[in-house]
Scaffold this motif. Structure first.
Motif, PDB file in Angstrom:
ATOM      1  N   TYR A 277       0.854  -1.195   0.000  1.00 50.76           N
ATOM      2  CA  TYR A 277       0.000   0.000   0.000  1.00 50.76           C
ATOM      3  C   TYR A 277       0.885   1.239   0.000  1.00 50.76           C
ATOM      4  O   TYR A 277       1.792   1.374   0.829  1.00 50.76           O
ATOM      5  CB  TYR A 277      -0.909   0.012   1.226  1.00 50.76           C
ATOM      6  N   ILE A 278       0.642   2.137  -0.925  1.00 49.78           N
ATOM      7  CA  ILE A 278       1.399   3.382  -1.013  1.00 49.78           C
ATOM      8  C   ILE A 278       0.547   4.511  -0.451  1.00 49.78           C
ATOM      9  O   ILE A 278      -0.565   4.750  -0.931  1.00 49.78           O
ATOM     10  CB  ILE A 278       1.777   3.708  -2.472  1.00 49.78           C
ATOM     11  N   PRO A 279       1.001   5.215   0.584  1.00 49.03           N
ATOM     12  CA  PRO A 279       0.213   6.306   1.162  1.00 49.03           C
ATOM     13  C   PRO A 279      -0.163   7.365   0.130  1.00 49.03           C
ATOM     14  O   PRO A 279       0.630   7.683  -0.756  1.00 49.03           O
ATOM     15  CB  PRO A 279       1.141   6.875   2.239  1.00 49.03           C
ATOM     16  N   ARG A 280      -1.359   7.899   0.295  1.00 43.21           N
ATOM     17  CA  ARG A 280      -1.853   8.920  -0.622  1.00 43.21           C
ATOM     18  C   ARG A 280      -1.921  10.304   0.028  1.00 43.21           C
ATOM     19  O   ARG A 280      -1.917  11.311  -0.666  1.00 43.21           O
ATOM     20  CB  ARG A 280      -3.238   8.524  -1.144  1.00 43.21           C
ATOM     21  N   SER A 281      -2.028  10.339   1.342  1.00 39.31           N
ATOM     22  CA  SER A 281      -2.136  11.622   2.037  1.00 39.31           C
ATOM     23  C   SER A 281      -0.982  11.854   3.006  1.00 39.31           C
ATOM     24  O   SER A 281      -0.564  12.994   3.212  1.00 39.31           O
ATOM     25  CB  SER A 281      -3.463  11.689   2.814  1.00 39.31           C
ATOM     26  N   VAL A 282      -0.481  10.781   3.602  1.00 35.89           N
ATOM     27  CA  VAL A 282       0.564  10.915   4.614  1.00 35.89           C
ATOM     28  C   VAL A 282       1.919  11.120   3.940  1.00 35.89           C
ATOM     29  O   VAL A 282       2.319  10.317   3.095  1.00 35.89           O
ATOM     30  CB  VAL A 282       0.638   9.651   5.496  1.00 35.89           C
ATOM     31  N   PRO A 283       2.653  12.169   4.268  1.00 35.69           N
ATOM     32  CA  PRO A 283       4.022  12.304   3.762  1.00 35.69           C
ATOM     33  C   PRO A 283       4.865  11.133   4.251  1.00 35.69           C
ATOM     34  O   PRO A 283       4.846  10.800   5.444  1.00 35.69           O
ATOM     35  CB  PRO A 283       4.493  13.631   4.376  1.00 35.69           C
ATOM     36  N   TYR A 284       5.583  10.484   3.352  1.00 33.62           N
ATOM     37  CA  TYR A 284       6.320   9.281   3.753  1.00 33.62           C
ATOM     38  C   TYR A 284       7.688   9.230   3.087  1.00 33.62           C
ATOM     39  O   TYR A 284       7.943   9.872   2.075  1.00 33.62           O
ATOM     40  CB  TYR A 284       5.528   8.029   3.393  1.00 33.62           C
ATOM     41  N   ARG A 285       8.550   8.443   3.692  1.00 29.11           N
ATOM     42  CA  ARG A 285       9.862   8.136   3.139  1.00 29.11           C
ATOM     43  C   ARG A 285      10.040   6.617   3.158  1.00 29.11           C
ATOM     44  O   ARG A 285       9.612   5.955   4.106  1.00 29.11           O
ATOM     45  CB  ARG A 285      10.986   8.798   3.942  1.00 29.11           C
ATOM     46  N   ALA A 286      10.649   6.099   2.125  1.00 32.09           N
ATOM     47  CA  ALA A 286      10.941   4.664   2.087  1.00 32.09           C
ATOM     48  C   ALA A 286      12.070   4.377   3.067  1.00 32.09           C
ATOM     49  O   ALA A 286      13.142   4.968   2.998  1.00 32.09           O
ATOM     50  CB  ALA A 286      11.339   4.258   0.675  1.00 32.09           C
ATOM     51  N   TYR A 287      11.819   3.467   4.005  1.00 30.65           N
ATOM     52  CA  TYR A 287      12.809   3.104   5.016  1.00 30.65           C
ATOM     53  C   TYR A 287      13.582   1.903   4.495  1.00 30.65           C
ATOM     54  O   TYR A 287      12.998   0.861   4.191  1.00 30.65           O
ATOM     55  CB  TYR A 287      12.119   2.786   6.344  1.00 30.65           C
ATOM     56  N   MET A 288      14.895   2.033   4.389  1.00 25.92           N
ATOM     57  CA  MET A 288      15.688   1.097   3.600  1.00 25.92           C
ATOM     58  C   MET A 288      16.205  -0.113   4.368  1.00 25.92           C
ATOM     59  O   MET A 288      17.122  -0.792   3.923  1.00 25.92           O
ATOM     60  CB  MET A 288      16.865   1.848   2.976  1.00 25.92           C
TER      61      MET A 288
END
Length: 241
Positions: A103-114
């Motif tokens: 699921y890719i957030p649509r409203s929440v600012p996010y960063r991919a955690y590596m």
């Protein structure tokens, strides 16, 4: 119900009718929704308490493992989007999540955690290194059964797993959209990625140079150096006397 059947969960209720199974499912969903509300409320309260007397405004970040529903955290990623839209009751400002999420957030600012599962793999690697440098751990745990050379190979192997996890995350990062969010408002929520500045060369150097305390396994593995010529000379001298 479909997922429960696929996972064979309903086999735990062999005598239950379909109506009873649906009732159990609804009760479970109510519990899961309540748990999420309590968790987010507690997170918001902790953030507020930690920053109440600070002049600077800090970004409140949640780190998630990336599943659509986190059984450990009790939170739906999709519901975080809905919760974030309520500006007055927001409990966080940004989300860090594993890049293999479905699921890719649509409203929440996010960063991919590596790093998969937060930082477990890299933490375990340094925990092992710390144990090998601890006299008590080398003497009182299973590590005492391993020689220093075996331990060094174990560290190198563990690093390969850590580095492999990082490579998998980098590959998954390519599959993420360059921009995501609300197309109508242009609110792009992907802010980049978060990684750890450790490369393969670091791991190789670390494994080769780290100090590993010896254990009784080193003494047991070390061959005894006998000077047979001296022993024979001593025996001859005694016989001559």
């Amino acid at each position: 119900m479909g997922i429960a059947r696929q996972r064979n969960y309903i086999e735990q209720f062999p005598k239950s009718e379909q109506s009873e199974l649906l009732e159990y499912a609804n009760l479970l969903l109510r519990y899961m929704r309540s748990r999420q509300s309590l968790t987010l409320g507690a997170v918001g309260a902790l953030f507020d308490y930690a920053t109440q007397d600070l002049d600077n405004k800090f970004t409140r970040i949640l780190i998630m493992e990336g599943e659509t529903y986190g059984w450990t955290s009790g939170i739906w990623l999709e519901d975080l989007d809905n919760e974030f839209q309520d500006e007055e009751n927001r409990s966080f400002d940004e989300l860090w999540l594993n890049v293999t999420t479905g699921y890719i957030p649509r409203s929440v600012p996010y960063r991919a955690y590596m790093w998969r599962r937060s930082r477990y793999t890299i933490n375990n690697f340094f925990d092992l290194a710390g144990s090998l440098s601890s006299a008590s751990m080398r003497a009182n745990t299973m590590l005492s059964q391993m020689s220093s050379e075996e331990c060094r190979r174990l560290v190198a192997d563990r690093w390969q797993r850590v580095h492999g996890s990082a490579l998998s995350s980098q590959a998954a990062l390519v599959s993420l959209p360059h921009r995501s969010g609300d197309g109508e408002t242009g609110a792009h929520v992907r802010r980049g990625f978060v990684g750890v500045g450790l490369d393969r060369e670091f791991g190789d150097r670390f494994s080769d140079q780290m100090v590993i305390l010896p254990s009784h396994a080193d003494n047991a593995a070390r061959p005894v150096d006998f000077d047979f010529s001296s022993i024979l000379r001593n025996m001859q001298g005694k016989n001559g006397n």
